[in-house]
Design an enzyme around this catalytic site. Sequence first.
Site, PDB file in Angstrom:
ATOM      1  N   TYR A 125      65.703 -11.349  18.855  1.00 45.14           N
ATOM      2  CA  TYR A 125      67.020 -10.706  18.872  1.00 45.14           C
ATOM      3  C   TYR A 125      68.102 -11.614  19.451  1.00 45.14           C
ATOM      4  CZ  TYR A 125      63.961  -6.636  18.335  1.00 45.14           C
ATOM      5  OH  TYR A 125      63.009  -5.751  17.898  1.00 45.14           O
ATOM      6  N   HIS A 170      55.093   6.298  25.139  1.00 42.87           N
ATOM      7  CA  HIS A 170      56.534   6.059  25.311  1.00 42.87           C
ATOM      8  C   HIS A 170      56.744   5.512  26.718  1.00 42.87           C
ATOM      9  CE1 HIS A 170      58.809   7.081  21.804  1.00 42.87           C
ATOM     10  NE2 HIS A 170      58.009   8.103  21.564  1.00 42.87           N
ATOM     11  N   GLU A 205      63.527  14.150  34.466  1.00 44.93           N
ATOM     12  CA  GLU A 205      64.126  14.704  33.239  1.00 44.93           C
ATOM     13  C   GLU A 205      65.531  15.278  33.444  1.00 44.93           C
ATOM     14  OE1 GLU A 205      60.741  17.170  32.359  1.00 44.93           O
ATOM     15  OE2 GLU A 205      60.310  16.002  30.559  1.00 44.93           O
ATOM     16  N   ASP A 242      61.678   7.998  23.960  1.00 41.18           N
ATOM     17  CA  ASP A 242      61.636   9.465  23.802  1.00 41.18           C
ATOM     18  C   ASP A 242      62.856  10.105  24.475  1.00 41.18           C
ATOM     19  OD1 ASP A 242      60.646   8.529  26.265  1.00 41.18           O
ATOM     20  OD2 ASP A 242      59.360  10.261  26.583  1.00 41.18           O
TER      21      ASP A 242
END
Length: 410
Positions: free
Chosen positions: A317, A119, A391, A124
Amino acid sequence: MTPKKYIFAPYHKTMKNIIEDIKQLSNKYLEDVISIRRAIHSNPELAFEEHKTAGLIASALNKYGIENEKGIAKTGVVALIKGKNPEKKTVALRADMDALPIRELNDVEYKSKNDGIMHACGHDVHTASLIGTAIILQKLRTEFEGSVKLIFQPSEEKYPGGAKVMIEEGVLKKPSPELIFGQHVYPDIEAGKIGMKSGKYMASTDEIFLTVKGKGGHGALPHKNIDPVIIASHIIIALQQIVSRNARPDMPTVLSFGRFVADGQTNVIPDKVEIAGIMRTFDENWRKKIKEKVTKMAKGIAESMGGECDVFIDQGYPVLVNDDSLTQKAKKYAIEYLGEENVIDLELRTTAEDFAYFTQQIPGCFYRLGVRNEKRGITSNLHTATFDVDEKSLETGMGLMAWLTVKSLL
Ligand code: NI
C-alpha cells in the site's frame, strides 16, 4: 425580536438540535449496533471471502430502507443515502470487513465460530459502526443537503487490498464523492476518545523476498563451498545502512526481516538461504529509491562473495496522507461533538492501510477510535488472539462519523 436575532437564532438552534439528535440516535441504536458487531465478530471471514458479512450488512441496511448494492470488488457493499438536493455534494464513508487468520482466545459469548479466523483488527467494529452511522443519517436525511456514499470494503489485510479493486470498479464515480472519512479502532486510547493527525499519517508498505544462492557442502570444508549463510548475513547487516546512512534523518524508514531460513545442519552448509521482510516509509520517491538500493546491494554483495541473489519486492500500500484542510476541520467538528479532552493528536505510524488509495484520489481523513477500557482489562493490541473492544466505543464511532458527515455537507 430584532431582525439580526431572527436571522441567526434558528441556524444555531438547528445545529444544536442536530448534534443532540445524533447523540440520542447513537444511544438509541447502540444495542442494535452491538448485536450487529457481535454477529460479524462470531462469523469472521478472510479477505475477499466476506460473503456472509456482506449479506449481514445488506440485510441491516435493508431493514432501515437504505438503498444498497452487493458484489462490488467481489464481496464489497455500497450504499447511498440521499438528503435534500442529493446532487449537491457527496461525502463517502468507508469501513473494512475482513478478519485475520488468528485463533481467538477470548472467552466471550460472541467468540469466533470459524476456527483459526478472528476479527483481531476490529474490522467488525468498523463495519457495525458504519451501519450505525447509516441508520442515523437515514433518520436525519431531511436535515442535510447532498448524499452519503457508504463503502463497505473487503480485504484490507491482504494485497492488493479491496480499496484498489473498488476504485478500479468505479466506487468513486456515480456519484463522485468530494471527500472521504474512515476510522480504525485503537487500543492505545480509552473508549470515548478519538485521535487524529493531518498530513502524512501511515506508512507505505512493501514486502521483500531475497533468495541467496551459493554452493552447499561439508561444513568442515568451507573453502570448497560458497556459503550462502555468510552472504545472507552480510546482506542483512548491510541493508540496515539504507536506514542509518541513506535515509534522511527526518524520514522514518523501516527495514525488518522476520524470516531467515538456512536449512542446513551443524556440519552441512546449505545451497541457499531465504530471507523475507518488510519495508516502510513515508515518501513515494524515497520508497522507489529504497527498492533500487535493496536490489543493488543484495545482488552486489552476493556476487562479490561468489554467490547470487534473486530479489522480489511485492508492492504493497502507498503512504496514507490525511488532507490538511479536511483533517483540521474534522478535528474542530470532533471537538464540538466530543469535547477537547477527548480528541487526541496522533503521531506518525509505521503500520499501513489501504485507505491510502482513497486519499490518493480525493481528500480523505482517516482517524482512530479509542476502544480501550483499562478497568475492564480491555487492553490487548491489534492482531493478537485476545484483542477485544469496549463496545461503548461504537456509540462514539457511529455518532461522530454522522456528525462529521452532516457538518461536511453544510
Ligand atoms: Ni485493520
